[in-house]
Design a protein around this motif. Structure first.
Motif, PDB file in Angstrom:
ATOM      1  N   TRP A  36      16.144   0.242  40.393  1.00 16.34           N
ATOM      2  CA  TRP A  36      16.018  -0.889  41.283  1.00 16.34           C
ATOM      3  C   TRP A  36      14.535  -0.430  42.038  1.00 16.34           C
ATOM      4  CZ3 TRP A  36      16.389  -5.420  42.404  1.00 16.34           C
ATOM      5  CH2 TRP A  36      16.228  -5.858  43.620  1.00 16.34           C
ATOM      6  N   LEU A  37      13.618  -1.324  42.078  1.00 16.84           N
ATOM      7  CA  LEU A  37      12.336  -1.371  42.675  1.00 16.84           C
ATOM      8  C   LEU A  37      11.439   0.032  42.237  1.00 16.84           C
ATOM      9  CD1 LEU A  37      13.173  -2.801  46.112  1.00 16.84           C
ATOM     10  CD2 LEU A  37      12.362  -3.892  44.212  1.00 16.84           C
ATOM     11  N   GLY A  38      11.689   0.120  40.922  1.00 22.63           N
ATOM     12  CA  GLY A  38      11.107   1.426  40.332  1.00 22.63           C
ATOM     13  C   GLY A  38      11.794   2.835  40.946  1.00 22.63           C
ATOM     14  N   LEU A  39      11.182   3.792  41.729  1.00 22.25           N
ATOM     15  CA  LEU A  39      11.949   4.903  42.144  1.00 22.25           C
ATOM     16  C   LEU A  39      11.765   4.865  43.757  1.00 22.25           C
ATOM     17  CD1 LEU A  39      10.809   7.326  39.602  1.00 22.25           C
ATOM     18  CD2 LEU A  39      12.840   6.362  39.761  1.00 22.25           C
ATOM     19  N   VAL A  40      12.090   3.951  44.400  1.00 23.63           N
ATOM     20  CA  VAL A  40      11.900   3.647  45.688  1.00 23.63           C
ATOM     21  C   VAL A  40      13.152   4.454  46.367  1.00 23.63           C
ATOM     22  CG1 VAL A  40      13.780   1.712  46.058  1.00 23.63           C
ATOM     23  CG2 VAL A  40      11.671   1.830  47.587  1.00 23.63           C
ATOM     24  N   ALA A  41      13.926   4.854  45.732  1.00 28.26           N
ATOM     25  CA  ALA A  41      15.262   5.609  46.369  1.00 28.26           C
ATOM     26  C   ALA A  41      14.602   6.989  46.861  1.00 28.26           C
ATOM     27  CB  ALA A  41      16.109   5.941  45.398  1.00 28.26           C
ATOM     28  N   VAL A  42      13.466   7.514  46.321  1.00 29.41           N
ATOM     29  CA  VAL A  42      12.962   9.042  46.509  1.00 29.41           C
ATOM     30  C   VAL A  42      12.134   8.845  48.170  1.00 29.41           C
ATOM     31  CG1 VAL A  42      11.262  10.650  46.222  1.00 29.41           C
ATOM     32  CG2 VAL A  42      12.823   9.380  44.279  1.00 29.41           C
ATOM     33  N   PRO A  43      11.287   7.634  48.234  1.00 34.53           N
ATOM     34  CA  PRO A  43      10.913   7.402  49.512  1.00 34.53           C
ATOM     35  C   PRO A  43      11.700   7.086  50.630  1.00 34.53           C
ATOM     36  CG  PRO A  43       9.389   6.123  48.013  1.00 34.53           C
ATOM     37  CD  PRO A  43      10.636   6.794  47.206  1.00 34.53           C
ATOM     38  N   LEU A  44      12.864   6.495  50.229  1.00 36.24           N
ATOM     39  CA  LEU A  44      13.894   6.136  51.055  1.00 36.24           C
ATOM     40  C   LEU A  44      14.551   7.552  51.616  1.00 36.24           C
ATOM     41  CD1 LEU A  44      16.139   4.241  52.453  1.00 36.24           C
ATOM     42  CD2 LEU A  44      17.370   4.151  50.559  1.00 36.24           C
ATOM     43  N   ALA A  45      14.783   8.447  50.848  1.00 41.91           N
ATOM     44  CA  ALA A  45      15.377   9.861  51.276  1.00 41.91           C
ATOM     45  C   ALA A  45      14.274  10.612  52.236  1.00 41.91           C
ATOM     46  CB  ALA A  45      15.290  10.439  49.860  1.00 41.91           C
ATOM     47  N   TYR A  46      13.161  10.269  52.030  1.00 38.10           N
ATOM     48  CA  TYR A  46      12.261  10.862  52.861  1.00 38.10           C
ATOM     49  C   TYR A  46      12.499  10.265  54.304  1.00 38.10           C
ATOM     50  CZ  TYR A  46       9.115  13.706  49.949  1.00 38.10           C
ATOM     51  OH  TYR A  46       8.596  14.604  49.183  1.00 38.10           O
ATOM     52  N   VAL A  47      12.637   8.865  54.324  1.00 34.78           N
ATOM     53  CA  VAL A  47      12.463   8.190  55.572  1.00 34.78           C
ATOM     54  C   VAL A  47      13.918   8.530  56.472  1.00 34.78           C
ATOM     55  CG1 VAL A  47      12.927   5.953  56.792  1.00 34.78           C
ATOM     56  CG2 VAL A  47      11.136   6.184  54.902  1.00 34.78           C
ATOM     57  N   ALA A 100      22.358   4.666  43.601  1.00 35.89           N
ATOM     58  CA  ALA A 100      21.184   5.432  43.810  1.00 35.89           C
ATOM     59  C   ALA A 100      20.461   5.505  45.304  1.00 35.89           C
ATOM     60  CB  ALA A 100      19.930   5.069  42.736  1.00 35.89           C
ATOM     61  N   LEU A 101      20.647   4.057  45.799  1.00 36.62           N
ATOM     62  CA  LEU A 101      20.010   3.952  47.065  1.00 36.62           C
ATOM     63  C   LEU A 101      20.913   4.447  48.202  1.00 36.62           C
ATOM     64  CD1 LEU A 101      18.734   0.203  47.100  1.00 36.62           C
ATOM     65  CD2 LEU A 101      17.256   2.194  47.289  1.00 36.62           C
ATOM     66  N   GLY A 102      22.174   4.579  47.926  1.00 32.12           N
ATOM     67  CA  GLY A 102      23.154   5.315  48.969  1.00 32.12           C
ATOM     68  C   GLY A 102      23.177   6.630  49.018  1.00 32.12           C
ATOM     69  N   LEU A 103      23.148   7.494  47.501  1.00 28.36           N
ATOM     70  CA  LEU A 103      22.885   8.873  47.739  1.00 28.36           C
ATOM     71  C   LEU A 103      21.457   9.314  48.362  1.00 28.36           C
ATOM     72  CD1 LEU A 103      24.479   9.118  43.972  1.00 28.36           C
ATOM     73  CD2 LEU A 103      25.417   9.816  46.453  1.00 28.36           C
ATOM     74  N   SER A 104      20.409   8.655  47.993  1.00 27.23           N
ATOM     75  CA  SER A 104      19.079   9.129  48.373  1.00 27.23           C
ATOM     76  C   SER A 104      19.188   9.118  49.861  1.00 27.23           C
ATOM     77  CB  SER A 104      18.070   8.298  47.902  1.00 27.23           C
ATOM     78  OG  SER A 104      18.188   6.884  48.419  1.00 27.23           O
ATOM     79  N   TRP A 105      19.724   8.165  50.653  1.00 24.77           N
ATOM     80  CA  TRP A 105      19.896   8.107  51.963  1.00 24.77           C
ATOM     81  C   TRP A 105      20.741   9.115  52.420  1.00 24.77           C
ATOM     82  CZ3 TRP A 105      23.961   7.613  55.356  1.00 24.77           C
ATOM     83  CH2 TRP A 105      23.664   7.542  56.687  1.00 24.77           C
ATOM     84  N   ALA A 106      22.170   9.329  51.638  1.00 23.94           N
ATOM     85  CA  ALA A 106      22.762  10.308  52.364  1.00 23.94           C
ATOM     86  C   ALA A 106      22.072  11.807  52.159  1.00 23.94           C
ATOM     87  CB  ALA A 106      24.104  10.441  51.404  1.00 23.94           C
ATOM     88  N   LEU A 107      21.282  11.923  51.216  1.00 27.58           N
ATOM     89  CA  LEU A 107      20.538  13.508  50.844  1.00 27.58           C
ATOM     90  C   LEU A 107      19.843  13.507  52.110  1.00 27.58           C
ATOM     91  CD1 LEU A 107      19.909  15.704  49.357  1.00 27.58           C
ATOM     92  CD2 LEU A 107      18.328  14.404  48.203  1.00 27.58           C
ATOM     93  N   GLY A 108      18.917  12.376  52.515  1.00 27.80           N
ATOM     94  CA  GLY A 108      17.892  12.542  53.675  1.00 27.80           C
ATOM     95  C   GLY A 108      18.756  12.760  54.813  1.00 27.80           C
TER      96      GLY A 108
END
Length: 367
Positions: free
Chosen positions: A86-97, A135-143
């Motif tokens: 979804w939207l490429g690999l935007v989940a990675v920058p989301l984890a940073y935020v 993927a978005l939820g897990l990346s946010w939780a990791l960050g």
């Protein structure tokens, strides 16, 4: 690890993650049947993947803007290569935020990215929709987990710093109290002999002036906090440079060979500076005993050009250290002592093995 080394490490880490991101996008984009059907589409997808991955190189400075750029690039990736995610690999920058900003901001970003995910029902199906949301939820939780861990670590460090400041405040209070007592005694003596022996009164006034200047120097370094009882004897004499030999003998007795080098040391250095210097050497030798397999430590104490310079080097084995290492209670306290005197302290492992502590304590204004 100092700030410059830590910044370089973080830049290398972010660059490595960005490279992995681009590598994943490249593998998907050039795979027949998965990536874009045309060469132009593949080139456009790879260009957008470079833009999205490169956001990690500056996301720590501008998290919100970097995530927005990554999301915009992800819209193009979604069009050219929806199989990438979804939207490429935007989940990675989301984890940073989520790691760098409060939940109020990161949750808002998460909601904006999740809101259009039903589009996956058009390009794929329920499976793709669930994968995108997960993927978005897990990346946010990791960050968020990383942010909470960092907050707790900073809280513990603040507690250590507060306790060390209380200890320093009490010790410096004792030093200043000594100078004030000297002033009181000399003032009384000057008053008694002012008329009969003016030369003796003048000498007493000179002593008062010297004691007052020294006391003011110590007061500049004092914290305005009440000292608390940490189990030590507040009425005992405070150590100084003269006690370093006894400290070295005590450390040798428990198995660490210590060499002591002095150069240009005078007896009239301010008491607060001597006390801080002693504590820094004491803590450095204690760390060599507790936290390494060192067999030898070299201590250098040198005074020149109004600066007292300390260096303690041990021969412990080389070991890799992560960023933030060397910021435990002992080093936090040593660095705070140096800072309160207007100086600085660096501590870290040596490339060939061993650990070095270097301190710079300005004392020229107190001379």
């Amino acid at each position: 690890m100092n700030c410059r080394s830590s910044s370089r490490f973080l830049l290398l880490l972010d660059g490595g993650i960005a490279t992995v991101m681009f590598g994943v996008a490249l593998a998907v984009a050039v795979t027949p049947g998965i990536g874009p059907a045309s060469a132009g589409g593949t080139a456009a997808a790879l260009g957008l993947a470079v833009v999205q991955a490169s956001c990690l190189l500056w996301i720590r400075r501008r998290p919100g803007y970097a995530l927005a750029v990554a999301a915009l690039a992800g819209i193009g990736l979604e069009a050219f290569c929806p199989q990438l995610g979804w939207l490429g690999l935007v989940a990675v920058p989301l984890a940073y935020v989520a790691r760098l900003r409060s939940p109020r901001i990161s949750l808002f970003a998460l909601a904006l990215l999740v809101a259009p995910t039903p589009w996956k029902l058009v390009t794929g199906g329920w499976r793709d929709l669930l994968l995108a949301v997960t993927a978005l939820g897990l990346s946010w939780a990791l960050g968020e987990l990383q942010r909470g861990h960092a907050d707790r670590r900073r809280g513990r460090q603040r507690q250590v710093l507060s306790r060390e400041r209380e200890r320093i405040s009490r010790e410096l209070h004792d030093v200043v109290a000594h100078h004030v007592a000297v002033i009181a005694v000399q003032a009384a003596a000057a008053e008694d002999v002012f008329d009969a022996h003016p030369e003796r009164a003048r000498a007493a006034l000179g002593s008062i002036s010297a004691a007052a200047r020294s006391a003011l120097t110590e007061l500049r370094a004092m914290l305005h906090a009440l000292a608390t009882d940490d189990g030590s004897d507040p009425d005992g004499p405070q150590p100084g440079l003269a006690q370093l030999d006894a400290l070295a003998d005590a450390v040798r007795a428990v198995g660490l060979q210590v060499t002591m080098s002095r150069d240009g040391i005078a007896d009239d250095l301010p008491g607060g500076v001597q006390l801080s210097a002693y504590r820094i050497v004491q803590e450095s030798l204690t760390n060599a005993l507790r936290h390494s397999q060192a067999t030898r430590a070299d201590v250098s104490v040198r005074y020149d050009d109004g600066v007292l310079r300390l260096e303690v080097v041990d021969d412990g084995p080389a070991a890799p250290r992560r960023p933030g290492a060397g910021t435990g209670r002992g080093i936090v306290g040593m660095r705070e002592r140096a800072r309160l005197l207007g100086g600085s302290l660096d501590a870290g492992p040596l490339p060939a093995g061993g650990f070095r502590v270097q301190a710079r304590l300005p004392v020229g204004v107190a001379r």
